[in-house]
Scaffold this motif. Structure first.
Motif, short mmCIF file in Angstrom:
data_model
loop_
_atom_site.label_atom_id
_atom_site.label_comp_id
_atom_site.label_asym_id
_atom_site.label_seq_id
_atom_site.Cartn_x
_atom_site.Cartn_y
_atom_site.Cartn_z
N ASN A 58 56.36 14.25 74.29
CA ASN A 58 55.73 14.99 75.27
C ASN A 58 54.70 14.61 75.82
N ASP A 127 50.56 20.12 81.12
CA ASP A 127 50.70 20.46 79.75
C ASP A 127 51.85 19.74 79.21
N GLY A 128 51.18 18.50 78.58
CA GLY A 128 52.19 17.61 77.75
C GLY A 128 51.86 17.64 76.23
N MET A 129 51.33 18.95 75.86
CA MET A 129 50.96 18.79 74.50
C MET A 129 52.28 18.74 73.43
N PHE A 130 53.03 19.86 73.53
CA PHE A 130 54.55 19.63 72.66
C PHE A 130 55.49 20.14 73.50
N ILE A 159 55.36 20.61 80.86
CA ILE A 159 56.64 19.27 80.86
C ILE A 159 57.64 19.91 79.81
N LEU A 161 58.77 21.97 78.08
CA LEU A 161 58.33 23.51 77.58
C LEU A 161 57.30 23.87 77.58
N PRO A 162 56.68 25.07 78.02
CA PRO A 162 55.28 25.38 77.54
C PRO A 162 54.94 25.13 76.18
N SER A 163 53.82 24.37 76.09
CA SER A 163 53.61 24.09 74.52
C SER A 163 53.25 25.45 73.69
#
Ligand SMILES: NC(=O)C1=CN([C@@H]2O[C@H](COP(=O)(O)OP(=O)(O)OC[C@H]3O[C@@H](n4cnc5c(N)ncnc54)[C@H](O)[C@@H]3O)[C@@H](O)[C@H]2O)[C@@H](O)CC1
Ligand SMILES: [K+]
Length: 510
Positions: A58, A127-130, A159, A161-163
């Protein structure tokens, strides 16, 4: 469309790479390009964009999005890569290498201390945290970062899913600690969690981006959850033949209405006729005769012995579908009549509204439900029947259990109405709008489902078709009338046009 569980996504990715002879980085590039395109169509190159990347793929996607945006002239891109345990996924590492060679890009790798960037409502956060690899709830710094983003008022594009949100079950997750997206861009197929009302605020608007994943693998992987779209219902609809008469399209008997609630009978009957049933007979309180005969002259009327409510649900002629429920009330004598119906009927059955409330008053009746009976409860009716539920995940799990146990079809009504088959498979509906949250909407649905049963469709198909067409009729009516003004008669009147739109492959359905 299938709804895949997160753990199967890797399998689909691998199959895609193999079938298309590409490597995983090329697939990531495809995903990132799709995300970047969505951002480019929404924001000018002068927009400040803060990209948050986690340690997995992600995060890899997020780094690639940052690179593409920068190449496309977005010069105010700031990137934060969270590499707190010093281990990045292979593809995330590769994306990191590409990014750091770019001149001028504002890149920070967070290993220990993190000074969060200033964020305001003028900013965009990617938001590409998880994504679907999240393995536990967000904690510590990640949790604080999610809260910081949420409090900032920035426009958030998540991206995949919301992290912090899992792809499937989130009943125990504190939504405060999950990134709240304004826009969630997911790849190709939706996640199960998109269909639960509790996640709606976290997801914002969600959109699926086509990244050409391998069809044959997606067909192969089994799943218990599906999203019903026009292309799924169209093949079910049978063409009407030239040399036919009304008897070929079945007869529906509607036990519906009581004093003060005759409108329910009118709406069900109208929707049933507009959905192709050959004959409709309304059995109701005597008092309802002039109402039904005037409002729906196409329907026949069978008066009950009682003036004000139904006391007899005997089926005296052959009917291909029997409905009980809309507006019948819960008088003891009506409950007795329903009990008799459940014990004697041989026709396919749809039970709605007050029929379900009657059963809730005498729960042993649940054991009398004939196999493949279709019940159409809204949340309140469902909980009265099967017990209180604290959240929609538990309610869906209970619906699956009950559909299997009683061998019935449960149409659990809501924004994404879930039709649960006796196999336990769940079909989420994709049509409908908030304008349809109006008195009598459920009576219309019951009529549509009954029409398809009467026309000889299998109960599970009648339920899926009925729900889809009902929602589509609402969507078509709302275009003319608007969400505030939409009433249930409008939905009933649009059913025929909705069926035609599916058969004729009208856009934007196809
Ligand atoms: N078919 C698809 O859907 C595609 C998906 N791709 C991306 O790949 C992502 C999945 O990648 P991954 O499997 O690497 O998973 P993620 O990137 O979601 O996260 C996995 C990493 O995060 C760590 N982690 C998980 N939960 C954590 C927590 N609560 N706190 C701290 N660390 C945690 C794991 O140990 C692992 O290192 C998708 O969400 C999507 O963005 C694309 O790159 C390509 C195509
Ligand atoms: K994310």
């Amino acid at each position: 469309m299938k709804i895949f569980e997160s753990h199967t996504i890797k399998e689909i990715d691998n199959a895609t790479c193999e079938a298309q002879n590409i490597d995983s980085l090329q697939l990531m590039e495809r995903a990132a390009n799709a995300v970047a395109c969505e951002i480019i169509t929404r924001f000018f190159p002068t927009q400040r964009i803060v990209v948050i990347a986690g340690p997995g793929n992600n995060g890899g996607d997020a780094l690639a999005v940052a690179r593409i945006l920068y190449e496309q002239g977005y010069k105010k891109v700031e990137v934060f890569l969270f590499n707190v345990i010093g281990k990045l996924s292979h593809d995330c590492e590769e994306e990191r290498k590409k990014l750091i060679t770019m001149d001028g890009i504002d890149f920070t790798e967070v290993k220990r201390d993190f000074q969060p960037p200033y964020l305001s409502e003028n900013d965009v956060v990617v938001d590409g945290m998880f994504g679907c690899g999240l393995n536990k709830q967000l904690q510590g710094g990640f949790m604080m970062l999610a809260r910081y983003i949420n409090d900032s008022g920035a426009y958030v594009v998540s991206i995949d899913l919301p992290s912090g949100l899992f792809g499937e079950w989130n009943a125990d997750v504190n939504r405060r600690d999950v990134v709240h997206a304004d826009l969630t861009l997911s790849f190709q197929t939706p996640k199960l969690s998109f269909f639960f009302s509790e996640n709606s605020d976290v997801l914002g608007e969600w959109k699926l981006l086509d990244i050409d994943l391998d069809d044959s693998m997606m067909k192969e992987i089994p799943t218990n959850y599906l999203l019903v779209e026009a292309k799924n219902v169209r093949p079910l609809l049978k063409p009407r033949k030239l040399f036919t008469g009304k008897r070929d399209y079945g007869s529906v008997l509607l036990f519906s209405g009581s004093i003060g609630m005759m409108g329910a009978a009118v709406l069900s009957a109208r929707a049933c006729l507009r959905s192709g049933a050959g004959l409709v007979t309304v059995h109701s309180a005597r008092i309802g005769m002039p109402v039904v005969q005037t409002a729906v002259p196409e329907a026949m009327f069978e008066p009950d012995r009682n003036e004000n409510y139904i006391t007899d649900m005997g089926v005296h002629h052959t009917h291909q579908a029997v409905v009980a429920g809309p507006g019948i009330g819960t008088n003891d004598r009506t409950v007795d009549a329903l009990e008799e119906l459940l014990k004697t009927t041989k026709s396919p059955l749809v039970l709605d509204a007050d029929a379900l409330n009657c059963i809730a008053r005498r729960p042993q009746l649940l054991t009398n439900l004939p196999s493949y009976t279709i019940i159409t409860p809204h949340i309140g009716e469902f909980d009265r029947l099967f017990g209180e539920h604290n959240n929609s995940e538990d309610r869906l799990k209970k619906a699956i259990e009950m559909a299997k146990y009683h061998n019935i079809i449960i149409v659990l009504k809501g924004h994404y109405t879930a039709t649960v088959r006796p196999t336990g498979r769940v079909y989420f509906n994709s049509t409908g709008n908030p304008g349809m949250a109006t008195a009598g909407s459920g009576d219309v649905l019951t009529g549509v489902i009954a029409a398809f049963l009467a026309q000889g469709y299998r109960p599970e198909h009648a339920a899926t078709l009925g729900v889809y067409i009902h929602g589509l009729a609402g969507d078509m009516a709302v275009k003319e009338i608007g969400e505030y003004g939409l009433v249930s008669s409008d939905i009933a009147n649009y059913c025929g046009r909705a069926i035609r739109a599916i058969i004729n492959r009208e856009s934007p359905l196809f």
